[in-house]
Design a protein around this motif. Structure first.
Motif, PDB file in Angstrom:
ATOM      1  N   ASP A 147       0.912  -1.355  -0.026  1.00 40.09           N
ATOM      2  CA  ASP A 147       0.138   0.094  -0.005  1.00 40.09           C
ATOM      3  C   ASP A 147       0.887   1.357  -0.076  1.00 40.09           C
ATOM      4  OD1 ASP A 147      -2.800  -0.904  -0.212  1.00 40.09           O
ATOM      5  OD2 ASP A 147      -2.523  -1.588   1.945  1.00 40.09           O
ATOM      6  N   ASP A 148       2.099   1.133   0.408  1.00 41.97           N
ATOM      7  CA  ASP A 148       2.922   2.159   0.482  1.00 41.97           C
ATOM      8  C   ASP A 148       3.174   2.879  -0.929  1.00 41.97           C
ATOM      9  OD1 ASP A 148       3.163   1.984   3.196  1.00 41.97           O
ATOM     10  OD2 ASP A 148       5.314   2.375   3.086  1.00 41.97           O
ATOM     11  N   VAL A 149       3.219   1.706  -1.731  1.00 37.81           N
ATOM     12  CA  VAL A 149       3.445   2.266  -3.436  1.00 37.81           C
ATOM     13  C   VAL A 149       2.124   2.482  -4.265  1.00 37.81           C
ATOM     14  CG1 VAL A 149       5.753   1.417  -3.149  1.00 37.81           C
ATOM     15  CG2 VAL A 149       3.991  -0.121  -4.051  1.00 37.81           C
ATOM     16  N   LEU A 150       1.035   2.195  -3.708  1.00 38.15           N
ATOM     17  CA  LEU A 150      -0.089   2.473  -4.838  1.00 38.15           C
ATOM     18  C   LEU A 150      -0.634   3.847  -4.530  1.00 38.15           C
ATOM     19  CD1 LEU A 150      -2.220  -0.737  -4.016  1.00 38.15           C
ATOM     20  CD2 LEU A 150      -0.483  -0.387  -5.740  1.00 38.15           C
ATOM     21  N   HIS A 151      -1.236   4.368  -5.617  1.00 35.52           N
ATOM     22  CA  HIS A 151      -1.761   5.600  -5.841  1.00 35.52           C
ATOM     23  C   HIS A 151      -3.052   5.310  -6.661  1.00 35.52           C
ATOM     24  CE1 HIS A 151       2.266   7.568  -4.541  1.00 35.52           C
ATOM     25  NE2 HIS A 151       2.728   6.242  -4.939  1.00 35.52           N
ATOM     26  N   HIS A 152      -4.103   6.271  -6.310  1.00 34.98           N
ATOM     27  CA  HIS A 152      -5.175   6.237  -7.162  1.00 34.98           C
ATOM     28  C   HIS A 152      -5.387   7.725  -8.044  1.00 34.98           C
ATOM     29  CE1 HIS A 152      -6.484   2.491  -5.414  1.00 34.98           C
ATOM     30  NE2 HIS A 152      -5.839   3.031  -4.420  1.00 34.98           N
ATOM     31  N   ASP A 153      -5.485   7.571  -9.288  1.00 38.11           N
ATOM     32  CA  ASP A 153      -5.565   8.514 -10.290  1.00 38.11           C
ATOM     33  C   ASP A 153      -4.588   9.606 -10.324  1.00 38.11           C
ATOM     34  OD1 ASP A 153      -8.132   7.690 -11.872  1.00 38.11           O
ATOM     35  OD2 ASP A 153      -9.309   8.084 -10.149  1.00 38.11           O
ATOM     36  N   ARG A 154      -4.103  10.033  -9.187  1.00 38.71           N
ATOM     37  CA  ARG A 154      -3.020  10.917  -9.177  1.00 38.71           C
ATOM     38  C   ARG A 154      -1.851  10.578  -8.131  1.00 38.71           C
ATOM     39  NH1 ARG A 154      -3.914  15.471 -12.127  1.00 38.71           N
ATOM     40  NH2 ARG A 154      -5.941  15.492 -12.610  1.00 38.71           N
ATOM     41  N   TYR A 155      -0.798  10.897  -8.415  1.00 44.49           N
ATOM     42  CA  TYR A 155       0.377  10.509  -7.415  1.00 44.49           C
ATOM     43  C   TYR A 155       0.538  11.338  -6.270  1.00 44.49           C
ATOM     44  CZ  TYR A 155       5.505   9.681  -5.893  1.00 44.49           C
ATOM     45  OH  TYR A 155       6.227   9.650  -4.851  1.00 44.49           O
ATOM     46  N   ARG A 156       0.311  10.696  -5.075  1.00 41.30           N
ATOM     47  CA  ARG A 156       0.432  11.303  -3.712  1.00 41.30           C
ATOM     48  C   ARG A 156       1.779  11.271  -2.934  1.00 41.30           C
ATOM     49  NH1 ARG A 156      -4.772  14.011  -4.044  1.00 41.30           N
ATOM     50  NH2 ARG A 156      -6.198  12.640  -5.197  1.00 41.30           N
ATOM     51  N   ALA A 157       2.371  12.393  -3.018  1.00 41.00           N
ATOM     52  CA  ALA A 157       3.637  12.408  -2.261  1.00 41.00           C
ATOM     53  C   ALA A 157       3.554  11.622  -0.809  1.00 41.00           C
ATOM     54  CB  ALA A 157       4.313  13.797  -2.179  1.00 41.00           C
ATOM     55  N   ARG A 158       4.152  10.694  -0.487  1.00 42.27           N
ATOM     56  CA  ARG A 158       4.559  10.213   0.613  1.00 42.27           C
ATOM     57  C   ARG A 158       5.860  10.248   1.214  1.00 42.27           C
ATOM     58  NH1 ARG A 158       1.236   5.523  -1.609  1.00 42.27           N
ATOM     59  NH2 ARG A 158      -0.895   6.049  -1.257  1.00 42.27           N
ATOM     60  N   PRO A 159       6.126  10.125   2.576  1.00 43.08           N
ATOM     61  CA  PRO A 159       7.734  10.062   3.075  1.00 43.08           C
ATOM     62  C   PRO A 159       8.304   9.088   2.178  1.00 43.08           C
ATOM     63  CG  PRO A 159       6.036   9.859   4.879  1.00 43.08           C
ATOM     64  CD  PRO A 159       5.148  10.007   3.613  1.00 43.08           C
ATOM     65  N   SER A 160       9.438   9.495   1.606  1.00 44.61           N
ATOM     66  CA  SER A 160      10.185   8.378   0.972  1.00 44.61           C
ATOM     67  C   SER A 160      10.909   7.388   1.997  1.00 44.61           C
ATOM     68  CB  SER A 160      11.342   9.190   0.074  1.00 44.61           C
ATOM     69  OG  SER A 160      11.746   8.358  -0.894  1.00 44.61           O
ATOM     70  N   ARG A 161      10.936   6.294   1.733  1.00 47.95           N
ATOM     71  CA  ARG A 161      11.775   5.232   2.589  1.00 47.95           C
ATOM     72  C   ARG A 161      13.033   4.628   1.886  1.00 47.95           C
ATOM     73  NH1 ARG A 161       7.555   1.792   6.097  1.00 47.95           N
ATOM     74  NH2 ARG A 161       5.637   2.599   5.119  1.00 47.95           N
TER      75      ARG A 161
END
Lengths: 213, 213
Positions: free
Chosen positions: B199-213
Protein backbone atom coordinates in the motif's frame (compact mmCIF):
# COMPACT_ATOMS: atom_id res chain seq x y z
CA UNK A 1 2.06 -29.51 -14.03
CA UNK A 2 3.59 -26.36 -12.59
CA UNK A 3 6.56 -25.99 -14.93
CA UNK A 4 4.54 -26.42 -18.11
CA UNK A 5 1.95 -23.93 -16.84
CA UNK A 6 4.58 -21.27 -16.24
CA UNK A 7 6.01 -21.66 -19.74
CA UNK A 8 2.51 -21.60 -21.17
CA UNK A 9 1.92 -18.19 -19.55
CA UNK A 10 5.36 -16.87 -20.56
CA UNK A 11 4.74 -17.75 -24.20
CA UNK A 12 1.00 -16.88 -24.33
CA UNK A 13 1.50 -13.34 -22.99
CA UNK A 14 0.85 -10.66 -25.63
CA UNK A 15 1.11 -6.89 -25.90
CA UNK A 16 -2.60 -6.13 -26.13
CA UNK A 17 -4.29 -3.23 -27.94
CA UNK A 18 -7.46 -4.30 -29.68
CA UNK A 19 -8.90 -7.09 -27.56
CA UNK A 20 -10.02 -5.32 -24.36
CA UNK A 21 -13.66 -5.78 -23.33
CA UNK A 22 -13.69 -2.90 -20.82
CA UNK A 23 -15.19 -5.12 -18.12
CA UNK A 24 -14.27 -4.39 -14.50
CA UNK A 25 -11.18 -6.06 -12.98
CA UNK A 26 -12.12 -7.86 -9.77
CA UNK A 27 -10.53 -6.28 -6.69
CA UNK A 28 -8.85 -9.49 -5.54
CA UNK A 29 -7.40 -10.08 -9.00
CA UNK A 30 -6.03 -6.53 -9.16
CA UNK A 31 -4.53 -6.93 -5.71
CA UNK A 32 -2.78 -10.18 -6.72
CA UNK A 33 -1.23 -8.74 -9.86
CA UNK A 34 0.00 -5.65 -8.01
CA UNK A 35 1.43 -7.83 -5.25
CA UNK A 36 3.18 -9.86 -7.96
CA UNK A 37 4.75 -6.68 -9.33
CA UNK A 38 5.78 -5.61 -5.84
CA UNK A 39 7.48 -9.00 -5.29
CA UNK A 40 10.03 -8.31 -8.04
CA UNK A 41 13.75 -8.21 -7.30
CA UNK A 42 15.23 -4.74 -6.94
CA UNK A 43 18.68 -3.28 -6.65
CA UNK A 44 19.61 -2.91 -2.97
CA UNK A 45 16.04 -4.02 -2.09
CA UNK A 46 15.07 -0.45 -2.97
CA UNK A 47 11.69 -1.35 -4.54
CA UNK A 48 11.85 1.98 -6.37
CA UNK A 49 8.46 1.64 -8.11
CA UNK A 50 5.09 3.31 -7.59
CA UNK A 51 1.84 2.31 -9.26
CA UNK A 52 -0.73 4.96 -10.11
CA UNK A 53 -4.06 3.29 -10.89
CA UNK A 54 -5.86 5.53 -13.36
CA UNK A 55 -9.62 5.05 -13.63
CA UNK A 56 -10.63 8.67 -14.21
CA UNK A 57 -12.08 8.95 -17.72
CA UNK A 58 -11.01 12.55 -18.30
CA UNK A 59 -7.43 11.75 -17.39
CA UNK A 60 -7.42 8.75 -19.68
CA UNK A 61 -8.97 10.70 -22.52
CA UNK A 62 -6.33 13.42 -22.18
CA UNK A 63 -3.59 10.79 -22.25
CA UNK A 64 -5.14 9.02 -25.23
CA UNK A 65 -5.24 12.31 -27.16
CA UNK A 66 -1.56 12.90 -26.38
CA UNK A 67 -0.69 9.37 -27.52
CA UNK A 68 -2.54 9.94 -30.79
CA UNK A 69 -0.55 13.12 -31.36
CA UNK A 70 2.71 11.25 -30.72
CA UNK A 71 1.56 8.53 -33.07
CA UNK A 72 1.36 11.19 -35.77
CA UNK A 73 4.86 12.41 -34.93
CA UNK A 74 6.21 8.90 -35.48
CA UNK A 75 4.11 8.38 -38.63
CA UNK A 76 5.51 11.58 -40.13
CA UNK A 77 8.98 10.03 -40.14
CA UNK A 78 7.93 7.00 -42.18
CA UNK A 79 7.73 6.64 -45.95
CA UNK A 80 6.18 4.36 -48.55
CA UNK A 81 5.46 0.82 -47.47
CA UNK A 82 6.43 1.44 -43.82
CA UNK A 83 4.02 4.35 -43.59
CA UNK A 84 1.29 2.23 -45.16
CA UNK A 85 1.93 -0.68 -42.77
CA UNK A 86 2.00 1.59 -39.73
CA UNK A 87 -1.32 3.21 -40.66
CA UNK A 88 -3.03 -0.12 -40.01
CA UNK A 89 -1.41 -0.76 -36.61
CA UNK A 90 -3.21 0.12 -33.37
CA UNK A 91 -0.73 1.42 -30.77
CA UNK A 92 -2.88 1.81 -27.65
CA UNK A 93 -6.03 0.66 -25.88
CA UNK A 94 -6.16 3.45 -23.29
CA UNK A 95 -9.94 3.97 -23.36
CA UNK A 96 -10.95 0.40 -24.22
CA UNK A 97 -9.01 -1.20 -21.36
CA UNK A 98 -10.42 -1.27 -17.82
CA UNK A 99 -7.57 0.47 -16.05
CA UNK A 100 -4.41 2.42 -16.67
CA UNK A 101 -1.49 1.43 -14.46
CA UNK A 102 1.27 4.00 -14.59
CA UNK A 103 4.54 2.71 -13.21
CA UNK A 104 7.15 5.18 -12.06
CA UNK A 105 10.77 5.09 -10.89
CA UNK A 106 11.78 6.91 -7.71
CA UNK A 107 15.58 7.24 -7.55
CA UNK A 108 15.42 8.47 -3.93
CA UNK A 109 13.89 5.27 -2.58
CA UNK A 110 16.45 3.63 -0.32
CA UNK A 111 18.89 6.55 -0.64
CA UNK A 112 21.52 7.73 -0.01
CA UNK A 113 23.56 4.54 -0.56
CA UNK A 114 21.59 2.09 -2.72
CA UNK A 115 23.53 -1.17 -2.60
CA UNK A 116 24.44 -2.16 -6.18
CA UNK A 117 23.74 1.18 -7.85
CA UNK A 118 26.95 3.14 -7.40
CA UNK A 119 28.49 1.92 -10.67
CA UNK A 120 25.30 1.66 -12.74
CA UNK A 121 22.90 4.50 -12.16
CA UNK A 122 20.20 2.87 -14.28
CA UNK A 123 20.04 -0.23 -12.10
CA UNK A 124 17.04 1.27 -10.28
CA UNK A 125 15.23 1.80 -13.55
CA UNK A 126 15.95 -1.82 -14.44
CA UNK A 127 14.27 -2.95 -11.21
CA UNK A 128 11.07 -1.14 -12.16
CA UNK A 129 10.93 -3.09 -15.43
CA UNK A 130 11.22 -6.40 -13.57
CA UNK A 131 8.13 -5.41 -11.57
CA UNK A 132 6.31 -4.61 -14.81
CA UNK A 133 7.04 -8.06 -16.24
CA UNK A 134 5.80 -9.71 -13.04
CA UNK A 135 2.57 -7.74 -13.35
CA UNK A 136 2.28 -8.71 -17.00
CA UNK A 137 2.68 -12.42 -16.39
CA UNK A 138 0.33 -12.47 -13.39
CA UNK A 139 -2.29 -10.55 -15.40
CA UNK A 140 -1.92 -13.00 -18.29
CA UNK A 141 -2.41 -15.96 -15.94
CA UNK A 142 -5.52 -14.21 -14.55
CA UNK A 143 -6.99 -13.95 -18.05
CA UNK A 144 -6.30 -10.22 -18.44
CA UNK A 145 -4.52 -8.45 -21.24
CA UNK A 146 -1.74 -5.89 -20.80
CA UNK A 147 -0.61 -3.32 -23.35
CA UNK A 148 2.45 -1.15 -22.78
CA UNK A 149 1.96 2.30 -24.32
CA UNK A 150 5.17 4.19 -25.04
CA UNK A 151 3.97 6.88 -27.47
CA UNK A 152 4.16 9.70 -24.92
CA UNK A 153 6.45 12.38 -23.54
CA UNK A 154 7.42 11.81 -19.93
CA UNK A 155 6.78 15.44 -18.98
CA UNK A 156 3.24 15.33 -20.30
CA UNK A 157 2.46 12.24 -18.24
CA UNK A 158 4.10 13.80 -15.17
CA UNK A 159 1.88 16.87 -15.44
CA UNK A 160 -1.23 14.79 -16.02
CA UNK A 161 -0.77 12.72 -12.85
CA UNK A 162 1.06 15.20 -10.56
CA UNK A 163 4.21 13.09 -10.69
CA UNK A 164 7.16 15.02 -9.20
CA UNK A 165 10.00 15.95 -11.54
CA UNK A 166 12.52 13.73 -9.75
CA UNK A 167 10.41 10.62 -10.56
CA UNK A 168 10.45 9.06 -13.97
CA UNK A 169 7.31 7.54 -15.53
CA UNK A 170 8.39 4.21 -17.03
CA UNK A 171 5.15 2.85 -18.50
CA UNK A 172 1.46 3.37 -19.03
CA UNK A 173 0.03 -0.12 -18.94
CA UNK A 174 -3.47 -0.73 -20.30
CA UNK A 175 -4.91 -3.57 -18.22
CA UNK A 176 -8.20 -5.42 -18.34
CA UNK A 177 -10.22 -8.43 -19.39
CA UNK A 178 -9.82 -9.38 -23.05
CA UNK A 179 -11.86 -11.38 -25.55
CA UNK A 180 -8.73 -13.39 -26.36
CA UNK A 181 -4.98 -13.01 -26.70
CA UNK A 182 -3.70 -13.18 -30.29
CA UNK A 183 -1.37 -16.09 -31.02
CA UNK A 184 0.87 -13.91 -33.17
CA UNK A 185 2.12 -10.50 -32.01
CA UNK A 186 0.23 -7.65 -33.73
CA UNK A 187 3.37 -6.25 -35.37
CA UNK A 188 4.22 -9.62 -36.88
CA UNK A 189 0.64 -10.17 -38.07
CA UNK A 190 0.73 -6.80 -39.82
CA UNK A 191 4.09 -7.51 -41.46
CA UNK A 192 5.96 -4.81 -39.51
CA UNK A 193 8.61 -7.15 -38.15
CA UNK A 194 9.16 -10.88 -37.53
CA UNK A 195 10.47 -12.50 -34.40
CA UNK A 196 14.10 -13.63 -34.49
CA UNK A 197 15.23 -17.22 -33.88
CA UNK A 198 16.71 -17.67 -30.41
CA UNK A 199 20.07 -18.76 -31.83
CA UNK A 200 20.50 -15.35 -33.45
CA UNK A 201 20.94 -13.78 -30.01
CA UNK A 202 23.08 -16.42 -28.28
CA UNK A 203 26.83 -16.10 -27.83
CA UNK A 204 29.37 -18.28 -26.09
CA UNK A 205 32.03 -16.78 -23.81
CA UNK A 206 32.45 -13.76 -26.06
CA UNK A 207 30.16 -11.55 -28.09
CA UNK A 208 30.38 -12.34 -31.82
CA UNK A 209 29.17 -9.70 -34.21
CA UNK A 210 26.41 -10.80 -36.58
CA UNK A 211 24.44 -8.87 -39.17
CA UNK A 212 22.02 -6.71 -37.19
CA UNK A 213 18.37 -7.30 -38.06
CA UNK B 1 -3.48 -25.37 -10.01
CA UNK B 2 -1.82 -23.18 -12.59
CA UNK B 3 -2.54 -19.75 -11.09
CA UNK B 4 -1.31 -20.69 -7.62
CA UNK B 5 1.85 -22.22 -9.12
CA UNK B 6 2.70 -19.02 -10.96
CA UNK B 7 2.29 -16.89 -7.84
CA UNK B 8 4.33 -19.40 -5.89
CA UNK B 9 7.23 -18.94 -8.33
CA UNK B 10 6.84 -15.13 -8.42
CA UNK B 11 7.07 -14.93 -4.63
CA UNK B 12 9.66 -17.69 -4.09
CA UNK B 13 12.20 -16.15 -6.52
CA UNK B 14 15.28 -14.75 -4.77
CA UNK B 15 18.40 -12.85 -5.72
CA UNK B 16 20.94 -15.58 -5.08
CA UNK B 17 24.55 -15.21 -3.96
CA UNK B 18 25.52 -17.84 -1.45
CA UNK B 19 23.47 -20.91 -2.30
CA UNK B 20 24.96 -22.08 -5.61
CA UNK B 21 26.18 -25.69 -5.77
CA UNK B 22 28.18 -25.25 -8.99
CA UNK B 23 26.53 -28.32 -10.56
CA UNK B 24 26.04 -28.33 -14.32
CA UNK B 25 22.83 -26.89 -15.79
CA UNK B 26 21.17 -29.45 -18.07
CA UNK B 27 21.17 -28.38 -21.72
CA UNK B 28 17.40 -28.67 -22.12
CA UNK B 29 16.81 -26.62 -18.96
CA UNK B 30 19.18 -23.89 -20.16
CA UNK B 31 17.46 -23.84 -23.54
CA UNK B 32 14.04 -23.45 -21.93
CA UNK B 33 15.05 -20.56 -19.69
CA UNK B 34 16.74 -18.74 -22.60
CA UNK B 35 13.66 -19.31 -24.77
CA UNK B 36 11.57 -17.86 -21.94
CA UNK B 37 13.75 -14.74 -21.91
CA UNK B 38 13.52 -14.49 -25.70
CA UNK B 39 9.69 -14.66 -25.49
CA UNK B 40 9.53 -11.35 -23.59
CA UNK B 41 7.63 -8.39 -24.99
CA UNK B 42 9.78 -5.75 -26.67
CA UNK B 43 9.25 -2.28 -28.03
CA UNK B 44 8.44 -2.47 -31.74
CA UNK B 45 9.10 -6.23 -31.57
CA UNK B 46 12.78 -5.25 -31.67
CA UNK B 47 13.97 -8.03 -29.32
CA UNK B 48 17.06 -5.90 -28.64
CA UNK B 49 18.73 -8.39 -26.31
CA UNK B 50 21.75 -10.69 -26.67
CA UNK B 51 22.81 -13.38 -24.22
CA UNK B 52 26.50 -14.16 -23.76
CA UNK B 53 26.86 -17.47 -21.91
CA UNK B 54 30.11 -17.28 -19.96
CA UNK B 55 31.61 -20.58 -18.89
CA UNK B 56 35.27 -19.71 -19.27
CA UNK B 57 36.89 -19.75 -15.82
CA UNK B 58 39.53 -17.12 -16.57
CA UNK B 59 36.90 -14.69 -17.83
CA UNK B 60 34.75 -15.27 -14.79
CA UNK B 61 37.70 -14.87 -12.43
CA UNK B 62 38.66 -11.57 -14.07
CA UNK B 63 35.08 -10.36 -13.71
CA UNK B 64 34.89 -11.53 -10.10
CA UNK B 65 38.09 -9.59 -9.29
CA UNK B 66 36.62 -6.47 -10.87
CA UNK B 67 33.40 -6.90 -8.88
CA UNK B 68 35.39 -7.21 -5.66
CA UNK B 69 37.21 -3.98 -6.47
CA UNK B 70 33.90 -2.21 -7.08
CA UNK B 71 32.59 -3.63 -3.85
CA UNK B 72 35.44 -1.84 -2.10
CA UNK B 73 34.59 1.40 -3.91
CA UNK B 74 31.04 1.22 -2.55
CA UNK B 75 32.20 0.18 0.92
CA UNK B 76 34.53 3.20 1.09
CA UNK B 77 31.48 5.49 0.94
CA UNK B 78 29.80 3.92 3.98
CA UNK B 79 30.27 4.77 7.63
CA UNK B 80 29.56 3.28 11.04
CA UNK B 81 26.71 0.79 11.26
CA UNK B 82 26.10 0.76 7.49
CA UNK B 83 29.73 -0.11 6.81
CA UNK B 84 29.56 -2.86 9.42
CA UNK B 85 26.35 -4.30 7.97
CA UNK B 86 27.70 -4.19 4.43
CA UNK B 87 30.87 -6.03 5.40
CA UNK B 88 28.77 -9.11 6.12
CA UNK B 89 26.80 -9.06 2.85
CA UNK B 90 27.86 -11.20 -0.10
CA UNK B 91 27.25 -9.34 -3.38
CA UNK B 92 28.07 -11.96 -6.03
CA UNK B 93 28.34 -15.67 -6.76
CA UNK B 94 30.30 -15.38 -9.99
CA UNK B 95 32.63 -18.34 -9.41
CA UNK B 96 30.24 -20.48 -7.33
CA UNK B 97 27.41 -20.39 -9.86
CA UNK B 98 27.40 -22.69 -12.90
CA UNK B 99 27.14 -20.08 -15.60
CA UNK B 100 27.37 -16.36 -16.19
CA UNK B 101 24.67 -14.99 -18.49
CA UNK B 102 25.51 -11.50 -19.65
CA UNK B 103 22.54 -9.70 -21.15
CA UNK B 104 23.13 -6.77 -23.47
CA UNK B 105 21.05 -4.10 -25.18
CA UNK B 106 21.52 -3.44 -28.91
CA UNK B 107 19.89 -0.11 -29.85
CA UNK B 108 20.35 -0.83 -33.58
CA UNK B 109 18.14 -3.91 -33.56
CA UNK B 110 15.08 -3.14 -35.67
CA UNK B 111 16.40 0.29 -36.67
CA UNK B 112 16.00 2.86 -38.11
CA UNK B 113 12.37 3.36 -36.99
CA UNK B 114 11.67 1.30 -33.87
CA UNK B 115 7.90 1.50 -33.33
CA UNK B 116 7.26 2.95 -29.86
CA UNK B 117 10.75 4.31 -29.19
CA UNK B 118 10.75 7.75 -30.82
CA UNK B 119 9.54 9.53 -27.64
CA UNK B 120 11.28 7.34 -25.06
CA UNK B 121 14.79 6.35 -26.04
CA UNK B 122 15.12 4.00 -23.06
CA UNK B 123 12.15 1.87 -24.12
CA UNK B 124 14.58 -0.60 -25.73
CA UNK B 125 16.53 -0.89 -22.52
CA UNK B 126 13.27 -1.57 -20.68
CA UNK B 127 12.55 -4.47 -23.05
CA UNK B 128 15.84 -6.11 -22.13
CA UNK B 129 14.85 -6.07 -18.46
CA UNK B 130 11.56 -7.81 -19.23
CA UNK B 131 13.56 -10.62 -20.84
CA UNK B 132 15.74 -10.84 -17.73
CA UNK B 133 12.71 -11.25 -15.48
CA UNK B 134 11.33 -14.00 -17.72
CA UNK B 135 14.66 -15.80 -17.45
CA UNK B 136 14.66 -15.35 -13.70
CA UNK B 137 11.18 -16.80 -13.19
CA UNK B 138 11.76 -19.73 -15.54
CA UNK B 139 15.04 -20.50 -13.78
CA UNK B 140 13.31 -20.36 -10.39
CA UNK B 141 10.61 -22.78 -11.59
CA UNK B 142 13.39 -25.09 -12.86
CA UNK B 143 14.97 -25.14 -9.40
CA UNK B 144 17.87 -22.84 -10.31
CA UNK B 145 19.03 -19.71 -8.56
CA UNK B 146 19.74 -16.39 -10.27
CA UNK B 147 21.82 -13.54 -8.88
CA UNK B 148 22.03 -10.18 -10.65
CA UNK B 149 25.49 -8.65 -10.18
CA UNK B 150 25.64 -4.88 -10.67
CA UNK B 151 28.96 -4.02 -9.01
CA UNK B 152 30.80 -3.42 -12.29
CA UNK B 153 31.69 -0.75 -14.81
CA UNK B 154 30.06 -1.28 -18.19
CA UNK B 155 33.28 -0.56 -20.08
CA UNK B 156 35.18 -3.22 -18.16
CA UNK B 157 32.57 -5.83 -19.01
CA UNK B 158 32.52 -4.71 -22.65
CA UNK B 159 36.27 -5.19 -22.93
CA UNK B 160 36.16 -8.56 -21.18
CA UNK B 161 33.59 -10.03 -23.59
CA UNK B 162 34.38 -8.10 -26.82
CA UNK B 163 31.06 -6.31 -26.63
CA UNK B 164 30.96 -3.42 -29.16
CA UNK B 165 30.78 0.10 -27.78
CA UNK B 166 27.31 0.74 -29.23
CA UNK B 167 25.88 -2.13 -27.14
CA UNK B 168 25.15 -1.73 -23.47
CA UNK B 169 25.69 -4.55 -20.97
CA UNK B 170 22.60 -4.62 -18.74
CA UNK B 171 23.32 -7.49 -16.38
CA UNK B 172 25.69 -10.25 -15.37
CA UNK B 173 23.41 -12.99 -14.11
CA UNK B 174 24.87 -15.80 -12.00
CA UNK B 175 22.80 -18.89 -12.81
CA UNK B 176 22.87 -22.44 -11.54
CA UNK B 177 21.51 -25.11 -9.26
CA UNK B 178 21.17 -24.05 -5.62
CA UNK B 179 20.94 -25.87 -2.32
CA UNK B 180 17.84 -23.83 -1.53
CA UNK B 181 16.37 -20.37 -1.98
CA UNK B 182 16.24 -18.28 1.20
CA UNK B 183 12.75 -17.31 2.33
CA UNK B 184 13.89 -13.82 3.27
CA UNK B 185 15.96 -11.64 0.92
CA UNK B 186 19.63 -11.49 1.97
CA UNK B 187 19.56 -7.73 2.51
CA UNK B 188 16.54 -7.99 4.80
CA UNK B 189 18.07 -10.89 6.71
CA UNK B 190 21.22 -8.83 7.32
CA UNK B 191 19.24 -5.79 8.45
CA UNK B 192 20.26 -3.65 5.47
CA UNK B 193 16.71 -2.81 4.42
CA UNK B 194 13.15 -4.13 4.89
CA UNK B 195 10.55 -4.68 2.23
CA UNK B 196 7.80 -2.05 2.01
CA UNK B 197 4.09 -2.80 2.33
CA UNK B 198 2.34 -2.81 -1.04
CA UNK B 199 0.00 0.00 0.00
CA UNK B 200 2.98 2.33 0.39
CA UNK B 201 3.50 2.32 -3.38
CA UNK B 202 -0.13 2.48 -4.59
CA UNK B 203 -1.81 5.67 -5.77
CA UNK B 204 -5.25 6.35 -7.21
CA UNK B 205 -5.69 8.56 -10.28
CA UNK B 206 -2.92 10.92 -9.17
CA UNK B 207 0.46 10.53 -7.55
CA UNK B 208 0.35 11.55 -3.86
CA UNK B 209 3.63 12.36 -2.23
CA UNK B 210 4.49 10.28 0.83
CA UNK B 211 7.60 10.19 3.00
CA UNK B 212 10.29 8.46 0.93
CA UNK B 213 11.72 5.40 2.60
Amino acid sequence: MSLADLYEVLHRRRDTRGEFTGAEIQDDVLRRILAAAHAAPSVGLSQPWDFVLVKNQDTRRAFRDHVQAERSVFAAGLEGERAELFSRIKVEGVMESSLGVVVTYDPDRGSPAVLGRHAIADAGLYSVCLAIQNLWLAATAEGLGVGWVSFYREDVLRRLLDIPARLRPVAWLCVGPVRSLPETPDLERHGWRNRLPLDDVLHHDRYRARPSR
